[in-house]
Scaffold this motif. Structure first.
Motif, PDB file in Angstrom:
ATOM      1  N   ALA A 808       0.825  -1.203   0.000  1.00  0.00           N
ATOM      2  CA  ALA A 808       0.000   0.000   0.000  1.00  0.00           C
ATOM      3  C   ALA A 808       0.862   1.256   0.000  1.00  0.00           C
ATOM      4  CB  ALA A 808      -0.918  -0.003   1.230  1.00  0.00           C
ATOM      5  N   GLU A 809       1.999   1.209   0.656  1.00  0.00           N
ATOM      6  CA  GLU A 809       2.899   2.369   0.696  1.00  0.00           C
ATOM      7  C   GLU A 809       3.455   2.664  -0.698  1.00  0.00           C
ATOM      8  OE1 GLU A 809       4.834   5.541   2.555  1.00  0.00           O
ATOM      9  OE2 GLU A 809       3.275   4.179   3.292  1.00  0.00           O
ATOM     10  N   HIS A 810       3.832   1.600  -1.427  1.00  0.00           N
ATOM     11  CA  HIS A 810       4.359   1.794  -2.784  1.00  0.00           C
ATOM     12  C   HIS A 810       3.312   2.412  -3.688  1.00  0.00           C
ATOM     13  CE1 HIS A 810       6.473   1.123  -6.548  1.00  0.00           C
ATOM     14  NE2 HIS A 810       5.425   0.397  -7.005  1.00  0.00           N
ATOM     15  N   LEU A 811       2.109   1.892  -3.649  1.00  0.00           N
ATOM     16  CA  LEU A 811       1.045   2.425  -4.493  1.00  0.00           C
ATOM     17  C   LEU A 811       0.724   3.873  -4.108  1.00  0.00           C
ATOM     18  CD1 LEU A 811      -1.364  -0.672  -4.550  1.00  0.00           C
ATOM     19  CD2 LEU A 811       0.214   0.082  -6.367  1.00  0.00           C
ATOM     20  N   ARG A 812       0.762   4.175  -2.847  1.00  0.00           N
ATOM     21  CA  ARG A 812       0.469   5.528  -2.410  1.00  0.00           C
ATOM     22  C   ARG A 812       1.522   6.521  -2.898  1.00  0.00           C
ATOM     23  NH1 ARG A 812      -0.709   4.178   2.252  1.00  0.00           N
ATOM     24  NH2 ARG A 812       1.247   4.549   3.328  1.00  0.00           N
ATOM     25  N   THR A 814       3.446   6.255  -5.656  1.00  0.00           N
ATOM     26  CA  THR A 814       3.294   6.445  -7.108  1.00  0.00           C
ATOM     27  C   THR A 814       2.162   7.425  -7.388  1.00  0.00           C
ATOM     28  OG1 THR A 814       4.045   4.176  -7.468  1.00  0.00           O
ATOM     29  CG2 THR A 814       2.866   5.248  -9.278  1.00  0.00           C
ATOM     30  N   ARG A 815       1.047   7.240  -6.768  1.00  0.00           N
ATOM     31  CA  ARG A 815      -0.084   8.139  -6.974  1.00  0.00           C
ATOM     32  C   ARG A 815       0.256   9.550  -6.524  1.00  0.00           C
ATOM     33  NH1 ARG A 815      -4.613   9.834  -4.165  1.00  0.00           N
ATOM     34  NH2 ARG A 815      -6.511  10.100  -5.444  1.00  0.00           N
ATOM     35  N   ALA A 816       1.042   9.687  -5.495  1.00  0.00           N
ATOM     36  CA  ALA A 816       1.410  11.011  -4.994  1.00  0.00           C
ATOM     37  C   ALA A 816       2.291  11.754  -5.995  1.00  0.00           C
ATOM     38  CB  ALA A 816       2.125  10.881  -3.647  1.00  0.00           C
ATOM     39  N   ALA A 817       3.214  11.051  -6.651  1.00  0.00           N
ATOM     40  CA  ALA A 817       4.082  11.710  -7.656  1.00  0.00           C
ATOM     41  C   ALA A 817       3.258  12.261  -8.809  1.00  0.00           C
ATOM     42  CB  ALA A 817       5.114  10.706  -8.151  1.00  0.00           C
ATOM     43  N   ILE A 818       2.289  11.472  -9.288  1.00  0.00           N
ATOM     44  CA  ILE A 818       1.440  11.948 -10.391  1.00  0.00           C
ATOM     45  C   ILE A 818       0.659  13.176  -9.967  1.00  0.00           C
ATOM     46  CG2 ILE A 818      -0.535  11.298 -11.841  1.00  0.00           C
ATOM     47  CD1 ILE A 818       0.513   8.426 -11.733  1.00  0.00           C
ATOM     48  N   MET A 819       0.130  13.169  -8.767  1.00  0.00           N
ATOM     49  CA  MET A 819      -0.638  14.310  -8.278  1.00  0.00           C
ATOM     50  C   MET A 819       0.243  15.552  -8.182  1.00  0.00           C
ATOM     51  SD  MET A 819      -3.788  13.496  -7.840  1.00  0.00           S
ATOM     52  CE  MET A 819      -4.342  14.778  -6.741  1.00  0.00           C
ATOM     53  N   LEU A 820       1.483  15.411  -7.750  1.00  0.00           N
ATOM     54  CA  LEU A 820       2.378  16.559  -7.657  1.00  0.00           C
ATOM     55  C   LEU A 820       2.633  17.173  -9.031  1.00  0.00           C
ATOM     56  CD1 LEU A 820       4.957  15.317  -5.006  1.00  0.00           C
ATOM     57  CD2 LEU A 820       3.324  17.169  -4.750  1.00  0.00           C
ATOM     58  N   GLN A 821       2.891  16.331 -10.028  1.00  0.00           N
ATOM     59  CA  GLN A 821       3.123  16.849 -11.394  1.00  0.00           C
ATOM     60  C   GLN A 821       1.901  17.616 -11.903  1.00  0.00           C
ATOM     61  OE1 GLN A 821       4.182  13.445 -13.728  1.00  0.00           O
ATOM     62  NE2 GLN A 821       6.166  13.137 -12.682  1.00  0.00           N
ATOM     63  N   LYS A 822       0.732  17.061 -11.735  1.00  0.00           N
ATOM     64  CA  LYS A 822      -0.494  17.711 -12.211  1.00  0.00           C
ATOM     65  C   LYS A 822      -0.668  19.066 -11.536  1.00  0.00           C
ATOM     66  CE  LYS A 822      -4.328  16.494 -10.465  1.00  0.00           C
ATOM     67  NZ  LYS A 822      -5.538  15.768 -10.060  1.00  0.00           N
ATOM     68  N   GLN A 823      -0.453  19.134 -10.271  1.00  0.00           N
ATOM     69  CA  GLN A 823      -0.643  20.384  -9.546  1.00  0.00           C
ATOM     70  C   GLN A 823       0.378  21.447  -9.958  1.00  0.00           C
ATOM     71  OE1 GLN A 823      -3.090  21.181  -7.515  1.00  0.00           O
ATOM     72  NE2 GLN A 823      -4.057  19.161  -7.706  1.00  0.00           N
TER      73      GLN A 823
END
Length: 1849
Positions: A808-812, A814-823
């Motif tokens: 769950a930590e790994h998946l979290r 990865t999703r966080a990096a994508i969110m940072l780029q979008k923002q």
């Protein structure tokens, strides 16, 4: 159950032992039938083989289970035999220190040879009212059983106390009598119980002596009958004595003493009153020194002698008789020291004439010296023809002297007993009695003589009666339970008794030998051998021909026949007795006067010469023939013994067997041999044998079911019938049906069956225990497995969770990096857009602002131009207007000037004419004449005043003193003006005051003696208080000196001071309680004296007399007088009873209805008052019909006109006084040179000022009268126009507000203004018209006020009268219906007789009512005549005042006077009443008031009303009224509490009201300490004139008495519930168990029925108490103290029962106690009472419950117990440990070693010696000051209190 089963391995048995009698052993192997021996292991681990007799097959006795060892009742033991009894007694005596044990109906008492604290008043109260088996064995339990059976069965009782010398018989009998004296105290305050106890020290002094076995051995037997009346109070007593040991007077063995009285008299010989006795120390006298040691360790003979004298005095023996008694005793000592000298021939002897002891003997007895000297050495021989005087040898003279000494002492002993009986005798009829027999036990010595023979003969008779009674009880028990009765063989000692007393028995042969002239002891013994050698109870010794053996029930006794004949004859010489009869002292002559014909010429009298035996018959001696007087001692003893047995057989006996544990008198030392010997002798073992022969063990079905429920099968428990269950269980468990029987209420078992059932129960428990252990162990393993499994699953769960969390930590991430780029991308685009948008908006803003500013400037310029134009145009218009106005004004002025000049010219012409001047002169002449007349009048008045002032100045010296005295009198009479009429009134008032003072002095003299006693008592208390204060100051000084270094000691001393303060407060409150008790006793004695003084015939004392005439304990309170109503009732009762005495039939009917008439007294009083009011109303109506109906309007008009005239005269007088004041002031200034003028001037000013004040008061009353007249007029008009309303509300006088309210307000302001204008001096009433007018107006006002009150109450009283008549008719109808129903059930003859009786009763009642009414009307008539005379005199005064007013009115011009209405004031919190209404006030507000009637009103309303009445009396400065009201109130409260002495609600109600009245007297006393919380309005309500500090003390004492009565009532309600609720009821089901019980649980004292209570009942009762006290407004602090006291009582009663009951000292009881205490604590917290300290009072009980549950084995346990039980004394802890009883085999007893350890650790404690708590102890109560927030003017008085006669001020 077979023998082999009983005697198995490990079975414990008893085997004989030469030292210990019986010793315990244990079988090491099973016994089989046919074995010749048993293998035993003793307690010291030695192995022993016990042989068995094969023929008898007698096996050793079985030992009881340990659970049964130490039982209270020996019959509760499963195995009943001698070793079990001996062991149980030994264990209880040595290990538990219990000296009392039941054995069936016998109480076994072992002498501890040590003082035990188990006989105090607290122990007596603990046993009082208890069933015999409920408490530990005690002599008090036996006494209570006898007392209860006497009251319940109405049969006489006897307590038979027997035992060896030194076993404690006398002490046991003394404690039994003390119990009866305490529990059955006399009801008539004659102190008969004290006299009964006072007889003990006298009888011990003259009948007890020191022996080798006992220091205070009774040398006689006595039977005391204590008589009781129908209410079972002691009314008298009677004593019979048996077998006084007279030989002790002249002979004592080594280490023994003579009777105590000889040594006591020698110890007091140095006292002045005993100088004439010529006594010295006891060693100097032969009769007191033969035993060598004349002192007893620990005994003070002088102190005991003082107690003996006090007892003589208490029993009414006069001082002269006491001195005579002591002279006789001293003469005996001197007689023993007379020296007898033998002559040479040896056949004669002589006494020296100078013998000082013989001289003292003759002087003390008042006999002739020469005759006594002669007849001591000679004797007279009488034959048929001659009389010889013969000399005697030395031995014969010594024997004769000793015989005389014994005879004198025996006669004195009989005389003292006779006078004791006279003192204890009562003239009242005896309803029943309880006899206490203190008699010698079976005796056997090395040498046994005639005395031992008589004693053992008496014991044979008593043992026979005992055996038959035990057998009878067993038979009654079996028949009651319907058990088949089989004859039980018991020892019958009738053959032995026949051997002694039958025809030609031992006594018969002895009497026959005494008649033989030359009979000898040897001849008598030979006759016995010849006659009784074949009897099984008679044996001849082998080595003696002068002795014989009698086989008694207890043992064989060998008697030596030497001396039997001489002791049986009991010889004394007649010549010596004749000398004593001729004594000059009456008492000495009376002692021997009764034996006038009893002494033959040469032989015996009725009493003996050398015997130890004296018989005092139970019946008084009669004068019979000489032959009757020749009865021997044995014959007399046999006769008295038969009388005793007849008495005992006619009563229900109770047995106390006293056991002597050792011969060395060692405390708590047990000698088994001596104990067994006495147990066999006293019949205890015979009781056991009789019980064991039948069914000794007996169980109630309920108890058996509860104990052995574990043996019942589950399917059998479905049956609800416990009897059926018990039957099925026993039939299945015990196969032999002869081993048990089913009774009606109990199951009967043979010996040993209960032990067998206990074994089965223990086996069942043991099996159940194993099953429980197995199940618990399996459960523990399962728990362990489940715990391991759960641990494994938990580890797996955590591992899997860790892996899942990593994914769950790994998946979290990865999703966080994508969110940072979008923002980030979104933010960069947003910033660019926002930059372009801001630039565009800025450009637009600046452009739009420029255009708007341009438009604004243009508009501003146009606005300014407009303003300039407006101001210019206005200025131009104003200039034009001003110019035109000025021109118009100039034109008007010129025109007006022209017109004025023309008018002036015309006026000048008119003024010159003559007519105008003429008109002016006419008015001026009149004014000049008037002014001249006024000046002349003023000059005359000034001249008159000048002459008067000069006369006053010239006579100043003579008038100064007179004016000062007059000024003092005027100030006392509210400033009277000094006229002659007022002086006469003052003189008359003084005369009345003198008469009142004289009457008061007469009344006070009647109580002077009692007041002196009370003052002396107060002085003593003050001295004691001063001493206590001095002690307190000394302690304070010591504390201050040591305060620096000893802080711990300071706290301890402070606690000590607090305790002393509490003790002082407690002592004071105890004194108050004692005073109330003495006051009650005084009332009772006065009632009894009234009854005694009445003439023969049934006359009853008025029930209200004692309560109304209670004497005061304080100097400011006198005895309250009985009201008129009570006097009238008493007179009616007396007259009615005197006439009833003429007809006894009517008289008896009246007597039967006394109680009913007493109950109806209050109703009759109310009816009489209503009739009085109706009669007075009728008289007023009849008088007013002729006048008021015709002239009412004229009277009103006349009163109005008269009032106006008075006001006009007041104004004129005011003007005259102003002028007089000015003239006097001018004259005073002119005469300043004279030194006396200022004094006379100031004196006159003071007189004027007083007159002014009096005038203002009279004026205010006139205005009030005006308002009342107008109100009455309006009400009259309204009454004419409308019909009266029956239901109209009763109004207070002067409180109606009608249309003229505004006028009254204006009048009030007018009066206030007038007062403010005339505050200088006032006005002078020179002619006295104002006083006369005021008197008349006051009478008119009273008449009008009476009419107003009569009109307002008329209709309501009529309705009440009709209702009362209806109720009376209903009651009469109900009675007639009941009578009719009863009559129908009777026969015709009985109906006629019953009807006649009813008619007689009715006529008698009507006659009494009519007489009562006639006397009341006559009394009212006398009162009305007196009032009429007073009113006639006042009417004459009023007419004179009217005449003066009319003459004054003619002199002045009639002008219309403006009347000023007085404004009515607000309610000032005061209530006014007339003196004659005081009794009605007390009756309505105190005596007849019910607390329920005030529900919903202000709490303590009566207290507030009483204070408002007190305040008004204080306001008018009437000290007599205050004194009378407070005294009547206190006496009324006492009367109510005496009547309702068991009503908690009534007592609580008056406690709250008394406290509130006390608080009000403090709050409004004016003392700043009590006014800190008052409001300004409340401060206005303070008392102004009187200091009621003494009355506050009286009310405080009354509050203490009421509080003590409240506690007594509450304790009386709660006490029967406590033991059952706290100890016996199962609050936690299944904890308690039932143990085997003995005979005492089947005691006849137990009444059928379940009287048990549960804890919920106690809590409900306390809830009821709390609700009542809170609803009635009792102070919260007092409520806390009430419940603290109640919880202490619960603690004390419960703990006392715990300390006296072995059956409740168990672990389960401790658990129940802790649960119950927690419930009580929860209740306290729920009621917010936890701060009361109630829980702290329960601390001893809490610790006792914990002690029962603690472990009791190791030294650590002992330390824990010592540290925990701080509130329990050492004695209480040891007692509980000794009483601790296991309920089953799995518990263990507390070892003796553990108890010794506890005692060793607690020995440093300084605990009190008292074992029980004093449950009657009462904490000193405190009444903290609790001011009220209510103001007096805000209190509303309900109409249903019937207090309309109170006027609101």
């Amino acid at each position: 159950m077979s023998v082999s089963e009983l005697y198995g391995q490990y079975t414990r048995v008893w085997i004989p032992d030469p030292d210990e009698v019986w010793c315990s052993a244990e079988l090491t192997k099973d016994y089989k039938e046919g074995d010749t021996s048993l293998q035993l292991r003793l307690e010291d681990e030695t192995i022993r083989e016990y042989p068995i007799d094969v023929q008898s097959n007698q096996l050793p006795f079985l030992r009881n289970p340990d659970i049964l060892v130490g039982e209270n009742d020996l019959t509760a033991l499963s195995y009943l035999h001698e070793p079990a009894v001996l062991h149980n007694l030994k264990v209880r005596f040595l290990e538990s220190n219990h000296i009392y044990t039941y054995c069936g109906i016998v109480l076994v008492a072992i002498n501890p040879y040590e003082q035990l604290p188990i006989y105090g008043q607290d122990v007596i109260y603990a046993y009082s009212g208890q069933n015999m088996g409920d408490m530990d064995p005690h002599i008090f339990a036996v006494a209570e059983e006898a007392y209860k059976q006497m009251a319940r069965d109405e049969k006489n009782q006897s307590i038979i106390v027997s035992g060896e010398s030194g076993a404690g018989k006398t002490v046991s009998a003394k404690y039994a009598m003390r119990y009866f004296a305490t529990v059955g105290g006399s009801a008539s305050d004659t102190n008969i119980e004290e006299k009964v106890l006072a007889s003990s020290p006298i009888m011990e002094a003259i009948g007890n002596a020191k022996t080798t076995r006992n220091d205070n051995s009774s040398r006689f037997g006595k039977y005391i009958q204590i008589g009781f009346d129908k209410r079972y109070h002691i009314i008298g007593a009677n004593m019979r004595t048996y077998l006084l040991e007279k030989s002790r007077v002249v002979f004592q063995a080594d280490d023994e003493r003579n009777y105590h009285i000889f040594y006591q008299l020698c110890a007091a010989a140095s006292l002045p009153e005993f100088k004439e006795l010529a006594l010295t120390c006891a060693e100097d006298f032969f009769y007191t020194s033969q035993g060598r040691d004349t002192c007893i360790e620990g005994v003070d003979d002088a102190e005991d002698f003082e107690k003996t004298r006090q007892a003589f005095t208490l029993l009414g023996v006069r001082e002269s008789h006491q001195i005579s008694i002591f002279k006789i005793i001293a003469s005996i000592l001197h007689l023993g020291n007379v020296e007898i000298q033998a002559e040479r021939d040896g056949d004669s002897c002589s006494i020296s004439p100078q013998d000082e002891h013989l001289n003292s003997f003759c002087r003390l007895l008042g006999v002739e010296h020469s005759q006594m000297e002669h007849w001591l050495c000679h004797r007279k021989l009488v034959t048929t023809s001659e009389t010889y005087v013969k000399t005697m040898s030395l031995q014969q003279v010594v024997n004769a002297r000793n015989a005389l000494a014994k005879h004198i002492y025996a006669q004195l002993f009989g005389w003292i007993v006779e006078h004791i009986n006279k003192a204890l005798h009562t003239p009242l009829k005896q309803h029943s009695f309880i006899g206490v027999l203190d008699i010698y036990g079976f005796e056997t010595f090395e040498v046994n003589s005639f005395e031992q023979f008589c004693i053992n003969y008496a014991n044979e008779k008593l043992q026979q009666q005992f055996n038959s009674h035990v057998f009878k009880l067993e038979q009654e028990e079996y028949m009651k339970e319907q058990i088949p009765w089989t004859l039980i063989d018991f020892y019958d000692n009738q053959p032995c008794i026949d051997l002694i007393e039958a025809k030609l028995g031992i006594l018969d042969l002895l009497d026959e030998e005494c008649k033989v002239p030359k009979g000898t002891d040897q001849n008598w013994a030979q006759k016995l051998y010849d006659r009784h050698s074949g009897s099984q109870h008679f044996q001849k010794p082998r080595m003696s021909n002068t002795a014989f053996i009698v086989v008694h029930f207890a043992d064989k006794v060998e008697y030596l026949s030497d001396g039997f004949l001489e002791k049986n004859r009991d010889t004394v010489y007649e010549e010596q007795i004749n000398i004593l009869k001729a004594s000059k002292f009456p008492l000495v002559a009376d002692l021997f006067h009764d034996d006038k014909d009893s002494v033959p010429a040469t032989t015996a009298s009725g009493k003996g010469s050398s015997s130890k035996i004296n018989v005092r018959s139970a019946r008084p001696p009669l004068k019979v023939s000489n032959k009757e007087h020749k009865k021997t001692v044995g014959h007399q003893f046999r006769t008295s013994l038969h009388l005793l047995m007849e008495t005992l057989n006619a009563t229900t006996p109770h047995y106390v067997r006293c056991i002597k544990p050792n011969d060395e008198k060692l405390p708590f030392h047990f000698d088994p041999k001596r104990a067994v010997q006495q147990l066999r002798a006293c019949g205890v073992l015979e009781t056991i044998r009789i019980s064991a022969a039948g069914y000794p063990s007996r169980w109630a079905y309920h108890d058996f079911f509860n104990r052995y429920r574990v043996l019942v099968k589950k399917r059998e428990l479905a049956n609800t019938d416990k009897k059926a269950i018990c039957r099925s269980v026993l039939e299945s468990l015990i196969k032999d049906p002869d081993k048990f029987q089913f009774g009606r209420t109990k199951i009967f078992f043979r010996a040993g069956q209960v032990a067998y059932l206990e074994k089965l129960r223990a086996d069942k428990f043991r099996a159940a225990t194993i099953m429980i252990q197995k199940t618990v162990r399996g459960w523990l393993q399962k728990v362990k497995y489940r715990r391991l499994k759960a641990t494994t699953l938990t580890l797996q769960r955590y591992c899997r969770g860790l892996l899942a969390r990593r994914l769950a930590e790994h998946l979290r991430r990865t999703r966080a990096a994508i969110m940072l780029q979008k923002q980030y991308r979104m933010r960069r685009a947003r910033l660019a857009y926002q930059r372009v948008h801001r630039a565009t908006v800025t450009i637009q803003a600046f452009t739009r602002g420029m255009f708007v500013r341009r438009i604004y400037q243009q508009v501003l310029m146009e606005h300014k131009a407009t303003i300039l134009q407006k101001h210019v145009r206005g200025w131009v218009a104003r200039r034009r207007f001003q110019r035109l106005r000025g021109a118009a004004i100039v034109i008007q002025c010129a025109f007006r000037m022209l017109k004025a000049k023309q008018e002036l010219k015309a006026l000048k012409i008119e003024a010159r004419s003559a007519e105008h001047l003429k008109r002016l002169n006419v008015g001026m002449e009149n004014k000049v004449v008037q002014l001249q007349r006024k000046i002349d009048d003023q000059n005359k008045e000034f001249k008159t005043l000048s002459e008067q002032l000069s006369a006053v100045t010239s006579t100043h010296t003579m008038e100064v003193e007179k004016l000062k005295k007059e000024l003092a009198r005027y100030q006392q009479s509210q400033g009277e003006d000094g006229s002659l009429r007022l002086q006469e009134e003052v003189e008359s008032l003084r005369a009345e005051l003198q008469r009142a003072h004289s009457e008061r002095k007469i009344l006070e003299d009647a109580h002077t003696k009692e007041k002196d006693e009370l003052r002396k008592r107060v002085a003593d208390l003050e001295e004691e208080n001063a001493l206590l204060k001095d002690e307190k100051e000394q302690l304070n000084n010591q504390i201050l000196c040591q305060a620096k270094d000893e802080s711990a000691q300071n706290s301890a001393k402070e606690n000590l001071m607090k305790r002393e303060l509490e003790e002082e407060r407690s002592r004071y409150q105890n004194l108050v309680k004692e005073y109330s008790r003495l006051e009650q006793r005084y009332d009772n004695l006065r009632d009894e004296m009234t009854i005694i003084k009445q003439t023969p015939g049934h006359r009853r004392n008025p029930s209200n007399q004692s309560s109304l005439e209670s004497d005061s304990n304080y100097p400011s309170i006198s005895t309250s007088e009985v009201g008129d109503t009570d006097d009238a009732l008493q007179q009616v009762e007396d007259i009615g009873l005197e006439k009833a005495a003429m007809d006894m039939t009517v008289f008896l009917k009246l007597q039967k209805r006394v109680r009913e008439l007493e109950q109806e007294r209050k109703k009759l009083q109310v009816q009489l008052e209503k009739r009085e009011q109706q009669d007075s109303r009728k008289v007023q109506v009849e008088q007013a019909k002729n006048d008021l109906d015709l002239d009412q309007d004229a009277d009103l008009a006349y009163n109005s006109l008269k009032r106006q005239e008075l006001e006009s005269e007041n104004k004129k007088l005011k003007n005259d006084l102003n002028e007089l004041r000015k003239a006097v002031a001018d004259q005073a200034t002119q005469d300043n040179s004279s030194h006396s003028s200022p004094d006379s001037y100031s004196l006159l000013l003071n007189q004027l000022k007083l007159a002014n004040e009096e005038l203002e008061v009279r004026k205010e009353e006139v205005l009030i009268l005006r308002t009342q007249i107008v109100s009455a007029d309006q009400r009259r008009l309204a009454g004419k126009s409308t019909e009266p309303n029956i239901n109209a509300r009763t109004s207070w006088p002067n409180s109606e507000k009608h249309v003229d309210q505004e006028d009254a307000i204006e009048a009030y302001h007018g009066v206030c203004q007038t007062n403010s204008k005339t505050e200088d001096w006032g006005y002078l009433n020179e002619d006295g018209e104002l006083g006369l007018a005021y008197q008349g107006l006051k009478q008119v006002a009273r008449l009008l006020e009476a009419q107003l009150q009569a009109q307002s109450r008329e209709h309501e009283e009529e309705v009440e009268g009709l209702r009362a008549q209806v109720e009376a008719l209903k009651e009469e109808l109900d009675k007639q219906q009941q009578t009719f129903c009863q009559t129908l059930l009777l026969s015709p003859e009985a109906q006629v007789e019953f009807g006649v009786q009813q008619e007689i009763s009715r006529l008698t009642n009507e006659n009494l009512d009519l007489k009562e009414l006639v006397e009341k009307l006559e009394k009212n008539e006398r009162k009305l005549k007196k009032q009429l005379k007073i009113y006639m005199k006042k009417v004459q005064d009023l007419e004179a005042a009217q005449a003066l007013a009319q003459s004054e009115r003619r002199r002045h011009e009639l002008n219309r006077q403006v009347t000023v209405q007085r404004k009515e004031k607000d309610f000032q919190g005061m209530l006014e009443y007339h003196k004659e209404d005081e009794a009605l006030l007390i009756r309505n507000l105190v005596t007849d008031l019910k607390p329920q009637a005030l529900a919903g009103t202000v709490p303590c309303l009566p207290a507030y009303i009483l204070y408002m009445c007190i305040r008004h009396a204080d306001y008018v400065n009437d000290d007599l009224k205050v004194h009378s009201l407070l005294t009547s109130t206190i006496n009324g409260i006492k009367k109510v509490l005496k009547k309702h002495n068991d009503d908690f609600e009534m007592t609580s109600f008056w406690l709250s009201n008394t406290c509130r009245l006390l608080h009000c007297l403090k709050q409004y006393s004016g003392d700043e300490g009590f006014m800190t919380q008052n409001t300004a309005k409340q401060n206005e309500h303070c008392l102004k004139n009187f200091d009621l500090t003494e009355y506050r003390q009286v009310l405080s004492d009354l509050s203490i008495q009421i509080y003590q009565q409240l506690i007594k009532i509450a304790e009386g309600v709660l006490q029967p519930m406590i033991v059952s609720a706290m100890l016996e009821n199962e609050s936690i089901q299944g904890l308690s168990g039932v143990k085997p019980t003995g005979y005492r649980k089947r005691s006849s004292s137990m009444v059928d029925g379940d009287n048990s209570y549960c804890l919920e009942a106690v809590i409900r009762q306390m809830n009821s108490f709390h609700t009542v006290m809170c609803d009635q407004g009792l102070d919260p602090e007092i409520i806390l103290q009430v419940f603290k006291q109640l919880f202490y009582m619960i603690n004390a009663v419960t703990l006392n029962n715990l300390l006296l009951r072995k059956d409740v000292c168990s672990w389960s009881t401790g658990m129940q106690l802790r649960y119950n205490i927690s419930q009580l604590e929860e209740w306290l917290r729920g009621r917010n009472l936890h701060q009361s300290g109630a829980v702290q009072t329960m601390e001893p009980l809490i610790q006792a419950a914990q002690l029962l549950q603690l472990k009791k084995k190791t030294p650590e346990d002992a330390e824990a117990i010592c540290s925990l039980c701080t509130s329990l004394s050492t004695q209480q802890i040891v007692k509980i440990l000794n009483l601790y009883t296991p309920l089953n085999e799995f518990e263990e007893r507390v070892t003796v070693a553990f108890i010794r350890t506890i005692q060793a650790q607690l020995q440093e404690r300084n605990d009190p010696q008292q074992l029980l708590l004093d449950f009657k102890h009462m904490f000193p109560v405190l009444f903290p000051f609790n001011p009220s927030s209510l103001t007096m003017d805000s209190i509303h008085i309900p109409a249903y209190l019937n207090l309309e006669f109170l006027n609101e001020v």
